[in-house]
Design a protein around this motif. Structure first.
Motif, mmCIF file in Angstrom:
data_model
loop_
_atom_site.group_PDB
_atom_site.id
_atom_site.type_symbol
_atom_site.label_atom_id
_atom_site.label_comp_id
_atom_site.label_asym_id
_atom_site.label_seq_id
_atom_site.Cartn_x
_atom_site.Cartn_y
_atom_site.Cartn_z
ATOM 1 N N SER A 65 0.835 -1.209 0.000
ATOM 2 C CA SER A 65 0.000 0.000 0.000
ATOM 3 C C SER A 65 0.867 1.256 0.000
ATOM 4 N N VAL A 66 2.004 1.202 0.684
ATOM 5 C CA VAL A 66 2.918 2.344 0.725
ATOM 6 C C VAL A 66 3.549 2.569 -0.648
ATOM 7 N N LEU A 67 3.944 1.493 -1.324
ATOM 8 C CA LEU A 67 4.523 1.627 -2.661
ATOM 9 C C LEU A 67 3.536 2.303 -3.613
ATOM 10 N N ILE A 68 2.299 1.826 -3.630
ATOM 11 C CA ILE A 68 1.291 2.395 -4.539
ATOM 12 C C ILE A 68 0.964 3.828 -4.139
ATOM 13 N N THR A 69 0.887 4.090 -2.839
ATOM 14 C CA THR A 69 0.624 5.449 -2.352
ATOM 15 C C THR A 69 1.690 6.417 -2.820
ATOM 16 N N ASN A 70 2.938 6.013 -2.753
ATOM 17 C CA ASN A 70 4.020 6.918 -3.137
ATOM 18 C C ASN A 70 4.105 7.117 -4.644
ATOM 19 N N VAL A 71 3.644 6.143 -5.412
ATOM 20 C CA VAL A 71 3.510 6.371 -6.853
ATOM 21 C C VAL A 71 2.450 7.445 -7.112
ATOM 22 N N ILE A 72 1.334 7.380 -6.377
ATOM 23 C CA ILE A 72 0.302 8.424 -6.502
ATOM 24 C C ILE A 72 0.885 9.780 -6.117
ATOM 25 N N ILE A 73 1.650 9.835 -5.005
ATOM 26 C CA ILE A 73 2.286 11.089 -4.578
ATOM 27 C C ILE A 73 3.149 11.659 -5.697
ATOM 28 N N LEU A 74 3.906 10.782 -6.353
ATOM 29 C CA LEU A 74 4.836 11.225 -7.390
ATOM 30 C C LEU A 74 4.111 11.892 -8.559
ATOM 31 N N PHE A 75 2.896 11.438 -8.855
ATOM 32 C CA PHE A 75 2.145 12.022 -9.967
ATOM 33 C C PHE A 75 1.227 13.160 -9.527
ATOM 34 N N ALA A 76 0.726 13.116 -8.283
ATOM 35 C CA ALA A 76 -0.288 14.091 -7.858
ATOM 36 C C ALA A 76 0.316 15.365 -7.282
ATOM 37 N N PHE A 77 1.358 15.239 -6.454
ATOM 38 C CA PHE A 77 1.837 16.414 -5.733
ATOM 39 C C PHE A 77 2.478 17.483 -6.625
ATOM 40 N N PRO A 78 3.126 17.132 -7.747
ATOM 41 C CA PRO A 78 3.591 18.215 -8.626
ATOM 42 C C PRO A 78 2.467 19.119 -9.120
ATOM 43 N N VAL A 79 1.261 18.555 -9.311
ATOM 44 C CA VAL A 79 0.121 19.368 -9.748
ATOM 45 C C VAL A 79 -0.226 20.395 -8.671
ATOM 46 N N LEU A 80 -0.267 19.944 -7.408
ATOM 47 C CA LEU A 80 -0.548 20.877 -6.309
ATOM 48 C C LEU A 80 0.536 21.943 -6.209
ATOM 49 N N THR A 81 1.786 21.543 -6.341
ATOM 50 C CA THR A 81 2.893 22.499 -6.228
ATOM 51 C C THR A 81 2.788 23.587 -7.289
ATOM 52 N N VAL A 82 2.474 23.182 -8.524
ATOM 53 C CA VAL A 82 2.321 24.162 -9.607
ATOM 54 C C VAL A 82 1.127 25.077 -9.338
ATOM 55 N N ALA A 83 -0.002 24.484 -8.928
ATOM 56 C CA ALA A 83 -1.197 25.293 -8.656
ATOM 57 C C ALA A 83 -0.935 26.309 -7.547
#
Length: 648
Positions: A225-243
């Motif tokens: 679950s941690v591996l999959i969660t961190n893959v989501i983080i890798l794709f999702a958090f750059p969007v928040l950072t840019v916004a």
């Protein structure tokens, strides 16, 4: 800027907060000085790169933020308990529900989950640390300083007031002229960058540092679950950072990305926010699913039912989580085709979640169930989360959502998802792994008392909100008249919130009581557990494993115990290489705090100086030669002898 604009004044509660902050700060400073603990604090905690201590600091930070967010929740419930209440004015209420949402999601749930990751994952895969220990410390201090920057807003400058999602144009300078939403954009950027670095670190750790024989399909479900969660983080958090960066440019530098004129597009913010925001829900829930899987398997004395289907369902959830964001604004007018697509994907994501529910139930079937406190949180989670999931499917239907949207029904739904799905999960994990962190268990009687108060208080607090929403009470309504008929159910909900608060008080008291009275000689495996972390002594030595384990099947430790198979190779101890502690991550975090603070108030000269400080710190690290240190076999033997009486 005048002093009365810099310091928030005029509210008795603000003055009380000022006094409490000063008194607590003085008490900490005096205590550290009196007991001569400054050196200990610096050596053992502020400069540590040990993943276990970093995890504990994440969890302590999350508990502090739980207190802050909980106080905000009680203030809101006090305001809504009776019709025409004057306890809070409209502006103060707006600030409180904004900070409550941000703190609970980003500064309580996220660090709690990441703290569990830090403590447990390297131990579950047989590693001696994470892949990048120094980066791990930077991640924590970036998160922590972002959280502190956000939290000082309510006494310096003013809190954000546009809701936790900070929709434009409400978050623009025109409608929110204070610096509150500057705090929002900068604090979340700083802490979000730390989270993104955590994502990179744990993906590399899990993929590259597993013990011999620990194949991907032999990993514990929490690690999956941690591996999959961190893959989501890798794709999702750059969007928040840019916004957030675009938001900062709009508010501080006068750009026009999200304005209503001059080519701006306020709906661009909503889309960018929820492209991150809905995967964020699964970032905090998937690790809790992993915790429940490990806990239910351990206390049912059975292998987890449907291991492969659990992995596949988590992968499916991670993919679908990026395809549902527009269900947060069905009513914004994007048309039947778009609404229909997102309605279908939203209902589809319930399928893999349902698979997991049935797998947990089949794991329980015919199991030898032990009703420990971690297991009780897992058992309580299943029916309550199911209610949240079913109401989520109701909200997924675009036409019906026109009735439910922005009502208290929605508030009840996401609390029925996030509190059992995340809070119960991290509380189950905290009780389960507490002896691994500190060497003793929490008192079971107090833990179960807290559980019943929390579960009863939760349902009394949030079940009435479903009916209030169906009767027309909108979210973010700070007052209402007696003629609406909302009063009785709101009073019941407020009573439930108080019961919930008492439950968390008992939970906190349990820490103190257990520290004083719990036995310390329970060994490394007090639960008769299944996974590798329980093969280590409690508390765990700095090097985790004196010898690297050799994994020969799923649930490696259980397999070794029940089949009398050696988990570690025979032979003498070998020298272990470990990373040095460093004060650089802490110092970098402090500089980032001041950089963010200066930008909040548009003080550009000191901000530039702080920015130069950040560059200098990065340059120092780039040219540094730090090869770590080695622990000799003699030291390892002495440590193992002390912790569990082993002899070579």
């Amino acid at each position: 800027m005048k002093w009365d604009e810099f310091f928030v004044t005029g509210e008795p509660m603000i003055y009380a907060a000022d006094v409490s902050i000063v008194l607590v700060s003085l008490a900490i400073l005096i205590g550290l000085t009196y007991f001569k603990k400054w050196g200990y604090l610096w050596r053992e905690w502020l400069t540590t790169v040990d993943h276990k201590k970093i995890g504990i600091m994440y969890i302590l930070s999350a508990l502090i933020m739980l207190f802050r967010g909980g106080v905000d929740a009680l203030l809101m419930r006090a305001q809504l308990a009776t019709p025409d209440s004057k306890f809070l004015d409209a502006q103060h209420y707006n600030e409180i529900f904004t900070t409550h949402g941000v703190i609970m999601i980003l500064f309580m749930a996220m660090p709690f989950v990441i703290g569990m990751m830090n403590v447990v994952v390297p131990l579950q895969i047989g590693a001696r640390d994470v892949a990048f220990p120094r980066l791990n410390a930077v991640s924590f201090w970036m998160f922590f300083m972002g959280a502190m920057l956000f939290n000082i807003s309510f006494v310096i400058g003013g809190s954000p007031d546009a809701g936790w999602s900070a929709y434009f144009p409400l978050a623009s300078n025109e409608f929110s002229p204070t610096v509150g939403n500057n705090y929002y954009s900068l604090a979340l950027q700083i802490s979000g960058i730390g989270t993104l670095m955590t994502g990179v670190n744990f993906i590399v750790t899990i993929l590259k540092m597993r013990a011999p024989g620990m194949k991907l399909m032999r990993m514990p479900m929490f690690t999956w679950s941690v591996l999959i969660t961190n893959v989501i983080i890798l794709f999702a958090f750059p969007v928040l950072t840019v916004a957030l960066a675009l938001m900062m440019f709009d508010r501080i530098f006068g750009s026009q990305f999200f304005t209503m004129a001059n080519g701006g597009m306020d709906m661009l913010w909503a889309n960018l926010f929820w492209v991150w925001g809905h995967p964020e829900v699964y970032i905090v829930i998937l690790p809790a699913f992993g915790i429940f899987s490990d806990v239910i398997s351990t206390f049912s004395k059975k292998n987890l039912y449907g291991y492969k289907s659990m992995v596949i369902s988590m992968v499916a959830i991670s993919v679908l989580s990026f395809l549902v964001w527009a269900h947060h604004f069905y009513t914004m007018g994007q048309g039947a085709m778009v609404n229909g697509f997102f309605s279908i994907t939203t209902m589809a994501i319930a399928v893999p979640t349902g698979v997991k529910i049935f797998n947990w139930l089949f794991t329980l079937r015919k199991g030898k169930i032990s009703f420990t406190s971690p297991m009780m949180y897992a058992m309580g989670f299943i029916p309550i989360f199911t209610i949240g999931g079913v109401t989520g499917v109701m909200l997924a239907m675009a036409s019906a959502d026109y009735q439910y949207h922005n009502t208290m029904f929605l508030v009840a739904h996401f609390h029925y998802v996030l509190i059992p799905g995340t809070v119960f999960g991290v509380l189950a994990g905290m009780h389960y792994w507490f002896p691994k962190m500190f060497g003793f268990r929490l008192n079971e009687r107090l833990a179960k008392t807290a559980f019943w108060l929390i579960i009863v208080g939760f349902n009394v607090a949030f079940m009435p909100l479903f009916f209030l929403g169906l009767n027309g009470m909108t979210r973010r309504m700070y007052t209402y008249s007696a003629s609406t008929g909302f009063g009785p159910l709101n009073m019941i909900a407020t009573i439930g919130a108080l019961i919930l608060a008492v439950g968390f008080v008992v939970l906190c008291y349990n820490f103190f009581y257990s520290f004083r009275h719990s036995p310390r000689n329970e060994g490394g495996d007090p639960w008769d557990a299944r996974t590798l972390e329980w093969s280590t002594p409690s508390p765990v030595p700095v090097y985790n494993f004196a010898k690297v384990p050799v994994v020969k099947g799923e649930d490696a430790f259980w397999h070794a115990k029940k089949h009398n198979v050696p988990l570690y190779e025979e032979g003498p101890y070998e020298e272990i290489h470990m990373p040095n502690n460093s004060g650089q991550p802490f110092i970098l975090g402090v500089i980032m705090f001041f950089l963010g603070f200066f930008l909040v108030f548009s003080w550009f000269i000191p901000a530039i100086i702080a920015g130069i400080g950040v560059v200098v710190m990065l340059a120092v690290r780039s040219f540094e030669r730090d090869h770590g240190y080695h622990i000799s076999p003699k030291e390892i033997a002495a440590t193992e002898q002390k912790l569990r009486g082993d002899t070579v």
